[in-house]
Each structure stands twice: as C-alpha cells, then as structure tokens.
Design a protein around this motif. Structure first.
Motif, mmCIF file in Angstrom:
data_model
loop_
_atom_site.group_PDB
_atom_site.id
_atom_site.type_symbol
_atom_site.label_atom_id
_atom_site.label_comp_id
_atom_site.label_asym_id
_atom_site.label_seq_id
_atom_site.Cartn_x
_atom_site.Cartn_y
_atom_site.Cartn_z
ATOM 1 N N PRO A 646 0.795 -1.237 0.000
ATOM 2 C CA PRO A 646 0.000 0.000 0.000
ATOM 3 C C PRO A 646 0.823 1.281 0.000
ATOM 4 N N ASN A 647 2.137 1.192 0.321
ATOM 5 C CA ASN A 647 2.938 2.419 0.373
ATOM 6 C C ASN A 647 4.201 2.392 -0.474
ATOM 7 N N LEU A 648 4.344 1.405 -1.372
ATOM 8 C CA LEU A 648 5.505 1.377 -2.259
ATOM 9 C C LEU A 648 5.198 0.502 -3.472
ATOM 10 N N ALA A 649 5.564 0.992 -4.654
ATOM 11 C CA ALA A 649 5.371 0.218 -5.891
ATOM 12 C C ALA A 649 6.674 0.201 -6.674
ATOM 13 N N ALA A 650 6.924 -0.922 -7.365
ATOM 14 C CA ALA A 650 8.161 -1.042 -8.144
ATOM 15 C C ALA A 650 7.903 -1.869 -9.385
ATOM 16 N N ALA A 651 8.571 -1.497 -10.460
ATOM 17 C CA ALA A 651 8.496 -2.251 -11.711
ATOM 18 C C ALA A 651 9.909 -2.523 -12.193
ATOM 19 N N SER A 652 10.181 -3.800 -12.507
ATOM 20 C CA SER A 652 11.491 -4.193 -12.999
ATOM 21 C C SER A 652 11.331 -4.934 -14.318
ATOM 22 N N PHE A 653 12.333 -4.841 -15.177
ATOM 23 C CA PHE A 653 12.265 -5.456 -16.503
ATOM 24 C C PHE A 653 13.630 -5.959 -16.918
ATOM 25 N N ILE A 654 13.641 -6.812 -17.927
ATOM 26 C CA ILE A 654 14.853 -7.171 -18.647
ATOM 27 C C ILE A 654 14.473 -7.332 -20.110
ATOM 28 N N ALA A 655 15.237 -6.703 -21.004
ATOM 29 C CA ALA A 655 14.946 -6.747 -22.447
ATOM 30 C C ALA A 655 16.152 -6.202 -23.196
ATOM 31 N N ASN A 656 16.153 -6.400 -24.488
ATOM 32 C CA ASN A 656 17.148 -5.782 -25.363
ATOM 33 C C ASN A 656 16.516 -4.527 -25.953
ATOM 34 N N PRO A 657 16.962 -3.329 -25.558
ATOM 35 C CA PRO A 657 16.337 -2.085 -26.044
ATOM 36 C C PRO A 657 16.452 -1.886 -27.543
ATOM 37 N N ASP A 658 17.413 -2.552 -28.156
ATOM 38 C CA ASP A 658 17.661 -2.347 -29.586
ATOM 39 C C ASP A 658 17.005 -3.403 -30.468
ATOM 40 N N LYS A 659 16.574 -4.515 -29.864
ATOM 41 C CA LYS A 659 16.001 -5.599 -30.645
ATOM 42 C C LYS A 659 14.941 -6.287 -29.791
ATOM 43 N N TYR A 660 13.692 -6.015 -30.113
ATOM 44 C CA TYR A 660 12.619 -6.485 -29.243
ATOM 45 C C TYR A 660 12.367 -7.988 -29.363
ATOM 46 N N TYR A 661 12.919 -8.630 -30.383
ATOM 47 C CA TYR A 661 12.724 -10.076 -30.549
ATOM 48 C C TYR A 661 14.038 -10.797 -30.281
ATOM 49 N N ASP A 662 14.522 -10.630 -29.078
ATOM 50 C CA ASP A 662 15.773 -11.235 -28.648
ATOM 51 C C ASP A 662 15.525 -11.914 -27.302
ATOM 52 N N THR A 663 15.689 -13.202 -27.244
ATOM 53 C CA THR A 663 15.367 -13.964 -26.032
ATOM 54 C C THR A 663 16.290 -13.577 -24.882
ATOM 55 N N VAL A 664 15.691 -13.159 -23.764
ATOM 56 C CA VAL A 664 16.478 -12.729 -22.607
ATOM 57 C C VAL A 664 17.049 -13.950 -21.888
ATOM 58 N N PRO A 665 18.181 -13.789 -21.212
ATOM 59 C CA PRO A 665 18.803 -14.937 -20.544
ATOM 60 C C PRO A 665 18.066 -15.415 -19.301
ATOM 61 N N ASN A 666 17.305 -14.518 -18.655
ATOM 62 C CA ASN A 666 16.618 -14.905 -17.420
ATOM 63 C C ASN A 666 15.392 -14.025 -17.231
ATOM 64 N N SER A 667 14.246 -14.512 -17.681
ATOM 65 C CA SER A 667 13.025 -13.705 -17.589
ATOM 66 C C SER A 667 12.517 -13.580 -16.162
ATOM 67 N N GLN A 668 13.073 -14.389 -15.243
ATOM 68 C CA GLN A 668 12.668 -14.327 -13.841
ATOM 69 C C GLN A 668 13.486 -13.309 -13.038
ATOM 70 N N LEU A 669 14.507 -12.743 -13.656
ATOM 71 C CA LEU A 669 15.367 -11.799 -12.936
ATOM 72 C C LEU A 669 14.597 -10.629 -12.328
ATOM 73 N N PRO A 670 13.617 -10.037 -13.029
ATOM 74 C CA PRO A 670 12.882 -8.914 -12.420
ATOM 75 C C PRO A 670 12.192 -9.279 -11.104
ATOM 76 N N ILE A 671 11.742 -10.534 -10.972
ATOM 77 C CA ILE A 671 11.139 -10.951 -9.703
ATOM 78 C C ILE A 671 12.174 -10.836 -8.593
ATOM 79 N N GLN A 672 13.359 -11.323 -8.866
ATOM 80 C CA GLN A 672 14.430 -11.278 -7.866
ATOM 81 C C GLN A 672 14.801 -9.835 -7.521
ATOM 82 N N ILE A 673 14.895 -8.978 -8.531
ATOM 83 C CA ILE A 673 15.304 -7.587 -8.289
ATOM 84 C C ILE A 673 14.295 -6.880 -7.386
ATOM 85 N N VAL A 674 13.006 -7.014 -7.700
ATOM 86 C CA VAL A 674 11.992 -6.353 -6.884
ATOM 87 C C VAL A 674 11.964 -6.957 -5.481
ATOM 88 N N ARG A 675 11.983 -8.264 -5.408
ATOM 89 C CA ARG A 675 11.899 -8.926 -4.102
ATOM 90 C C ARG A 675 13.028 -8.477 -3.174
#
Length: 805
Positions: A646-675
């Motif tokens: 209720p008093n803090l929000a966060a958004a984390s991502f992983i992507a290639n800014p230059d190529k949107y169709y590039d498979t990321v090495p760890n799509s679960q990393l944002p969960i770890q970063i926020v946690r």
C-alpha cells in the motif's frame, strides 16, 4: 537619526559635486581629447541632470542545484554562469577587506563617487594622452555589472560596456542614487556576488570553490588576497588557466592587494609579508554541469528530471525558455530520490547483466498517493561517451527507464492483465467471475492462426486449463481466461483503464492500434497479453495508482522547488486525480495478492485445481501484505515483475532495447530484483494493510449451476442462460456414459456456486463410455468407499484408462 541626516546631506553634496564635475572633469577622465567628441561641459552637466536616478537590479543568473530527497546529497547542478549568492556574513572578513583594498581604498568614505580618484585619474590621463585610469569606485563597478545583466538586447549591452562619457555619466548618477538606498555592506555583498573571478567562478561562492575547494567563509588571508586580485582582470591573473605565465601574475597581483590592505590598516606589514611568502595552495575543482556529470547511479533519474522540467509550462512557454530558467534561476530542487532505496535498487540491478551486455535490466520505484519516484536504477552508464564497436551501450542518454518517442519502452507481457481486470471490475464483474480457460482459445479478434483468420492465443502451460475465477486467472496468468474477459469488457475499455492508471503509449504502432480498437471490437486482441511498449516508470506508477486505492498521481521527480528568493513553488506539489473508485482498486489489489502466493482477503480462489502462482518467492520473502504481477512475452523476449504494497510500488524489466525479438537470458530476474530491493527498502516503512473489497466486487450474486447432464445442447443452453449464466460449448466430443450428442458434463460441475454472468462450458458425449484405469478399477473393488471410486465417467478427475480422455 543623526547619521541618516548626515548621510543624506553627504549624498546631496555628492550629487551637486558630480553635476559640476561631470561637465568639467568627467569627459577628460574618460576621453582626454574631449574636443573631438563634440562634448562640452554644459552638455555633460545637462545630460547628467536628466539621467534617471533609479536602477533596476535584476536577479543574477545563478546555478540551480538538484538534491536527493535528504536535502543534502547533490545529484547535479545546472548553470550558464556557475553562481550561488551568499550573504556577507558568510564571507570571511579578510575576503571583504581584500576586496575593498584591491578595488576601492575610499569605499567607506565616498558616497558612490570618489572625487579624489577622479581628479587623480584626470591628471594621469591628461599627462599620458590616453585613458590609463578610469577612477571607478566599487559602487560604480557594481552599477556597470548591473546594467550589463539588465540588458535585454545588443544595444543595451553595448551602452553598458562601451568606453564613452555617456556610460561614465550614467554610472556616476546611478552610483550616487544607489548609495542612498543601500548600505555599504549591502553594496559590497552584491558586488562580491555579481563579480566574475575567472575559471568559471561567478561570484565569491563559486570562486572560493573552483580555486580552493572551500566555502568563502573558510578563506585564509593569502587565498582572499589572490581572489580579490582577480576582479580587475580575471583572464590575465587566473592562476589555473594562464598557460603563458602560469601563477606569476596571480602572485604579483596578490602582493599588490596585500600592500593595499596594509595601507588601509587591515594588516600590519609583518602580516602582509607572511601572507606574501605563503605558497599558492590551489585546489582547483571541476566546474561542470548537467546530468552527464551527475553522481554515477543517478544519471538516468537526472535525465528524466530535465525532461520533466522542459515539459512543464510552469517554467516558461517553450522548452528552450524552460531550460534557460533552470540554468539561470538559482533553484534549490529537492528531488524525490531516496538515497537508501536507490542504493539498494542499484545493488540488485548490478547483480544481473553487466553494463556491457546487450540486455538492459532496471527498476523504478514510486510512492503511491504522491507519484514521487523514489529510485531509478539500470545496468547502463549515463553519458555521451563513445561506445566500443559502434554499440549503443554501455553509455547512453536514451531514457530507457522513463521513455520517449525515440525510446518508447518494452512489451510488458502479462502485467497488462491488470488493466483488463480493472475494466471488468469497473463494469461490476466480480473477482469470482468464472470462465473456462482452454489450453488454446479462438478469439473474436483479427489475427490468423491455424484455426483461420482469428487470433488464438495459448496458455503458457497445460496445467492452467480449467475453470478459473478472475483471481485464479490472474494468479496463474491464464492467457485464455483474460482474452475472454477482454472480449466481455472490450479492448477499448482496457486501454482506457491503462491510461487512467498512468500508462503512456508512445510507440507509433500502439497509437495506431488504439485508434483501431476504438472503431472495431476485433482489433488488438493481444493488448491484455502486453504487446504494447511501456516503460518501468509507466508500470510502477500505474500499479501505484491501484496501491493508492485508485488515486492516480502524475509521476514527479521532486519533493520541493525553492527559487532564489526562498519562495516555495507549488509546482513541486503532487498532482493527483481519481482514476478508479477505491472499491474497484481494492478488488484489483485483492486479486493481485494471488501471483505472489498470498490468499485473497475475500476468500475468492487464487488458483484452480492443479495450478500454481507465478511469483510465490515474493510473498514468501516479504513479511507484510504485498501484491504484484509477472509478465513475459512470446519467446521470452522480455521479462517483467511489478510489485507493490500500500505504500511502495516497483516495476522491474529485462529486455534488449535495440532488438525487441531477442530472447532474454533470465526472464525471472525482475522478480528477484523487486523482491530483494523491497526487503531493504521496506524496512524503514510502516506496515500497511490492503483494504478488503466489497462483496459485490468480490463475489457478486452467487448462483447454483443446474444439472444439465444428459440433456440436449439446446436444452442445456436454455436452462443455463435462464439460470443467469453464459454458455460455451466444447465441440470436441468426449467419452461419457451419456448418449452421443448429449451433455456429458459441465465445467464448473452441477451444484457449484459461481457468480451470476459467469460462463458455463458444456461438454458433449460421443456415446462411448470411458473405461476406468484398470489399476483404479481393481483398487475400487477392494475399497469401494474411496472418493475416487465415486467419480463417474465424464466428471472432472475421472481416472480414465491410459490414452483415453
């Protein structure tokens, strides 16, 4: 009172003296060959009497400072002239004395104009046949600087600086008038703050810093004498940048100032000798400004702050005017950045891909209810340094966290299901709303697949197949549930919910799709699955809107802005509006507890039989109420997690800014970063509870599913609709003990309690009785009372023989 009368009398006498002197002496002081100018004593005197007596003192161009939220940590400075005005009490006494001694020995005796000085200059100028002395007092020099800074065009600037008798007359007239209204100390303070001392040192505060790395109150006698000597010619006497003569001119000038201080009895000869022998202990400081020179981890936040400032009409009509205001206005800007949270966020980001990876990962943290951005961290370096091999990283100034038309963001995946859910709740559809989610669903939207011209998305896992509530569909991230829910609410409504929450669509394709969706119910079916490009700032703030019980606050990088005069500007206050009712937001937050492994406050199921939440590690690690949503795109081209309390929000991502169709090495990393960022960030914050949603948005009107087993499909459809449900049909007939073409079972099964308006799936029999698994059959002969033995063919959980449905 007596002193005031004496001063007024002295000023009157000075004025009379100057009027006479103007016609007889002044022209000769400024121009020895006075005849050639066409000036006469009478014309000079007349001009002097006709000059205005009031001078407008403009605010000086001053550097603006961007501070962290603690009000102490400097993030960046912005300036055209690096100046910060200080009161005279904050200037060392030796600095004040040195300045007077260097420029105006009779400063405390005259009343703006030094008659002795003018006569002395007259004699010397006439003897030399040229202007060798100008006889300007410290007050006159200040007037000249004021006129220069007051100039609004080239003609005014020329009039303020050219060597003419007219300029001298004007300076004298204003100097006399100025001394009527200001004390000597006020004039000296203004002079010290307006004067340029070279090396980028505008004013005594910056001069003290760029030469010696200290405040003006800390200057020693040798240091003060050196700085005072610079005022006459800041280029010639500059000890840092004089490449031809080095420090010698500065030392010679310092000696001159010290001797003048002895004349004024500020020093004894012995004190002056000691100071003259002291080494020139320079400690030059960089004189840089802007976000490129911001503290390392704050560069992208600083860049977003500048973009925010330039877009704000409170600071001017156009972007150029607003930027000029920032660089000249002397603002003290306390930013929203929390240094402790920023440090924690950057630490977690740095544990992922390095700055030299083609994949960017980052996090933005926002405060619900204010819109203040508390942290912005990314695995990139802010700046314009050339990158190796023509790459776009590690150095960049692109707003990878905050977005622009050039950098519109990244596909956010299933985090967008939040907006479809909000749109449904706004229509009164409750969290218990039940829909059957098949492994793949043929939708009403345009977009070909093997079933023809229609868009037909799949769930990420077969375990998601089955009847879902809105909460369980959100908790397990069932794509086919949310595509159906989007069909009930419309893409247009889901887009509107996203925009109300604070999402900004910048991509050209997304903007086209929005227009298309407003015209057609078959447009942009993939919206709820997050195919639009958005930034972490957008998503953190959008989920913060839900956390704040539906109150949207425009994202802001500031806590307060104070101008040069100490006035607090209202532009620093939060700007908020109502986006959703508190009840709708509370219901959405209740469902958002499901993905992190918590239960809803309402009791609506978070998963369906056989399913599981997508981010249980978050709820397991954070010992307080928390909610959130994971997001991945097709082929793991991007990974996201948006979490909030209720008093803090966060958004984390992983992507290639230059190529949107590039498979990321760890799509679960944002969960770890926020946690792990939350584990640190939340320690100093109070525990707050989510508010339970009202029953009408949790459960709606609950009805019993009629038993239509064995009926014709038409008859079953009629009965189910009459009971308050929608109906879908599974045309792939299954083994059942019912005759072919008859209803074999429903999902949810007969007797279930589900909310009005939910959809019941009818399954049709092929007339073939499904045999029980022989092993179960044998077990049931021995233990007929086992629950599994009571399940009939066609019912959920029936233990069919291998290879049979």
């Amino acid at each position: 009172m007596e002193w005031s009368r004496e001063r007024r009398l002295a000023n009157v006498l000075s004025l009379l003296f100057c009027g006479v002197l103007a016609g007889v002496v002044l022209a000769a002081v400024a121009f020895p060959v006075v005849g050639a100018t066409g000036w006469t004593a009478k014309s000079a005197s007349d001009s002097f009497r006709n000059l205005p007596t009031e001078i407008r003192i403009p605010p000086l161009p001053a550097a603006s400072t961007l501070l962290a939220g603690d009000g102490r940590t400097v993030l960046a400075t912005f300036f055209e002239e690096n100046r910060r005005s200080v009161p005279l009490k904050d200037v060392a006494p030796v600095m004040r004395q040195a300045m007077v001694a260097a420029e105006d020995l009779r400063f405390y005796e005259h009343h703006g104009v030094d008659a002795k000085g003018i006569l002395r200059a007259l004699v010397r100028n006439q003897a030399s046949g040229e202007v060798t002395q100008g006889a300007s007092t410290l007050t006159q020099q200040y007037v000249r600087s004021v006129l220069k800074y007051s100039a609004t065009n080239e003609n005014q600037l020329r009039a303020a600086t050219e060597e003419t008798a007219a300029r001298k007359l004007r300076e004298i007239r204003y100097a006399v008038a100025l001394e009527e209204g200001l004390s000597k100390n006020q004039i000296l303070e203004n002079y010290l703050n307006i004067t340029y001392f070279g090396n980028g040192g505008y004013g005594i505060h910056t001069a003290s810093w760029v030469y010696f790395g200290k405040k003006p109150s800390q200057l020693t006698l040798p240091e003060a004498a050196m700085i005072a000597g610079l005022a006459q010619d800041p280029t010639r006497y500059n000890p840092v940048e004089n490449k031809r003569y080095g420090t010698r001119p500065a030392l010679e000038r310092r000696s001159y100032v010290l001797r003048q201080m002895v004349k004024m009895k500020y020093l004894t000869p012995a004190q002056a000798d000691a100071a003259e022998k002291a080494p020139l202990t320079l400690n030059p400081q960089s004189n840089v400004q802007g976000c490129q020179y911001s503290r390392v981890s704050f560069g992208f936040f600083c860049g977003w702050f500048v973009d925010w400032w330039k877009a704000n009409p409170s600071f001017g009509l156009a972007k150029a005017e607003r930027l000029a205001a920032l660089k000249r206005g002397g603002y003290r800007i306390v930013s929203s950045i929390d240094v402790r949270m920023q440090k924690a966020a950057q630490k977690q980001v740095d544990r992922g891909p390095s700055a030299y990876s083609r994949f960017a990962t980052g996090i933005v943290m926002a405060q619900p209810g204010t819109g203040r951005v508390l942290a912005m961290a990314i695995n990139r370096k802010y700046g314009i340094t050339k990158n190796p091999g023509g790459k776009t990283y590690p150095y960049t100034e692109n707003p990878l966290l905050s977005g622009s038309t050039v950098s519109p963001g990244y596909q956010a995946g299933s985090t967008f299901k939040m907006f479809t859910m909000l749109a449904a709740l706004q229509r009164g559809i409750p969290l218990s709303h039940t829909l059957y989610a098949p492994r793949q669903f043929v939708s009403q939207y345009v977009g070909g697949c093997r079933f023809g011209r229609y868009y037909c998305p799949r769930n990420a896992s077969g375990s998601m197949t089955g009847a879902h509530t809105m909460s369980s569909g959100f908790g397990e991230s069932a794509n086919t549930y949310f595509i159906q829910l989007q069909q009930e609410t419309s893409v247009k409504a889901a887009v509107a919910a996203a925009q109300s929450a604070g999402v900004v669509f910048r991509g050209s394709k997304d903007l086209q799709n929005i227009k298309w969706a407003k015209k057609s119910d078959q447009a942009w079916g993939s919206f709820t699955l997050g195919t639009a490009q958005v930034t972490p700032l957008d998503m953190a703030n959008a989920y913060a809107t839900v956390a704040a019980r539906g109150k949207y606050c425009r994202p802001t990088p500031v806590r307060s802005i104070t101008d040069q005069g100490g006035r607090l500007l209202p532009v620093g206050n939060p700007s908020c509006r109502r986006a959703f009712s508190p009840q709708v937001a509370d219901a959405a937050s209740d469902a958002a507890r499901c993905p992190v492994g918590d239960s809803t406050l309402s009791g609506v199921s978070c998963t369906h039989p056989g399913g599981g939440a997508t981010a249980t590690s978050v709820g397991g690690a954070i010992d307080r109420p928390i909610a959130g949503k994971t997001g991945t795109t097709d082929n793991n081209n991007a990974g996201w997690f948006v979490g909030y309390t209720p008093n803090l929000a966060a958004a984390s991502f992983i992507a290639n800014p230059d190529k949107y169709y590039d498979t990321v090495p760890n799509s679960q990393l944002p969960i770890q970063i926020v946690r792990e960022t939350f584990e640190t960030a939340l320690r100093a914050m109070p525990v707050k509870q989510f508010v339970p949603a009202p029953r009408r948005l949790s459960w709606g009107t609950m009805l019993v599913v009629p038993d239509v087993k064995g009926e014709t499909t038409d008859g079953a459809i009629y009965r189910l609709r009459a009971a308050g449900f929608n109906v879908s049909i599974n045309y792939q007939a299954e083994d059942s003990d019912q005759p072919a073409g008859r209803v074999s079972r429903t999902e949810p099964p007969a007797g279930s309690y589900i909310s009005k308006g939910s959809s019941i799936r009818i399954n049709v029999s092929n007339g073939k009785k499904s045999p029980r698994d022989p092993r179960i059959e044998q077990l049931c002969k021995l233990e007929p009372k086992l629950p599994i033995c009571a399940i009939k063919p066609g019912e959920p959980g029936f233990p069919a023989a291998p290879g049979r449905p």
